[in-house]
Design an enzyme around this catalytic site. Sequence first.
Site, PDB file in Angstrom:
ATOM      1  N   SER A 152       0.829  -1.189   0.000  1.00  0.00           N
ATOM      2  CA  SER A 152       0.000   0.000   0.000  1.00  0.00           C
ATOM      3  C   SER A 152       0.876   1.255   0.000  1.00  0.00           C
ATOM      4  O   SER A 152       1.676   1.446  -0.913  1.00  0.00           O
ATOM      5  CB  SER A 152      -0.953  -0.034   1.193  1.00  0.00           C
ATOM      6  N   GLU A 250      -9.830  -4.307  -5.598  1.00  0.00           N
ATOM      7  CA  GLU A 250      -9.308  -3.109  -4.951  1.00  0.00           C
ATOM      8  C   GLU A 250      -9.659  -1.824  -5.698  1.00  0.00           C
ATOM      9  O   GLU A 250      -9.583  -1.763  -6.922  1.00  0.00           O
ATOM     10  CB  GLU A 250      -7.786  -3.173  -4.852  1.00  0.00           C
ATOM     11  N   HIS A 280      -7.515  -5.492  -0.673  1.00  0.00           N
ATOM     12  CA  HIS A 280      -6.308  -4.697  -0.513  1.00  0.00           C
ATOM     13  C   HIS A 280      -5.326  -5.399   0.431  1.00  0.00           C
ATOM     14  O   HIS A 280      -5.701  -5.787   1.533  1.00  0.00           O
ATOM     15  CB  HIS A 280      -6.686  -3.321   0.042  1.00  0.00           C
TER      16      HIS A 280
END
Length: 309
Positions: A152, A250, A280
Amino acid sequence: MSDARANSLIGTLDDHYRRSNQAAALDPPLPLEDARRVDDRWGDVTTEPGGVDYLEISVRDVPAMWLVPHGAPDDHVLLCIHGGGYIGGSIYTHRKLFGHIAKAVGVRALSIDYRRVPEHRHPAALDDVTTAYEWLLDEGFDSDRIAFVGDSAGGGLALAASLRLRDQGRPLPAALLPISPWTDLTLGGNSHKTNLTNDIEFGGETPMNLGFLVMLLLGPDGDREDPSVSPLFGDLSGLPPTYIQVGDAEMLLDDSTRFAERARNAGIDIRLDIFPGGQHTFQMSAGNDPLADKAIVELAAWVKPRIGL
């Protein structure tokens, strides 16, 4: 959300994401300390990898943790950069995930606690990543035996740090492993709309305000297309071989697909795997989810020869 609720254990990654989304949608907003207590439960969904030793250290004032699988060589290393939207995540939430990856690769890993918002704006986190990498080089690790791993925001930092190092003429790591990387802080990907109802972490009935996180990182007048925060918009030539993993559910899916396309056009050795049904950073469910375990096996198989194993 009560303190008891914030501190209670969770069972699955989806449970954690639903709780995080619930906390982010509260009005008035949940105090930062309480929000981080919710975030601290992120690592509950990951099993202990076993056979990995942990040692907390300080790397030039950056808190860090060595993750050392039994029998791992001393001369290869993964530099691990946790996710959490620049506001959450830590060496503790990601200890077990990065332990699983280090064990699968068969090398030690250094996980760092970079400075977070709102206490520290950009480029504090990026500075801490490059500081940790420079420390590894000064400690005698060869850049050809180092890979960056990040999920991320951590995936975006891995890419942005590599762009900075390239521009400074510094030796680059041998490989990059961004997991669901956040590469576009303009939030311009079409998947923000098409996956709004599929993404449990950022979407659903109460979508998370990602723009607020960007404002905390950059301030109201920050450049969201600056490659040091949005590597999608940078000159990608000369980057190391890169393997991106992302889930097809996502909202950040297009952050990966567009980056991979631009990297490929720049002549980069790039691999992109899109996992059906993946949320995610679904790799956080390592040990509890066959999809996560399969993804980590793929990461390890790809990176080993690129760092000389």
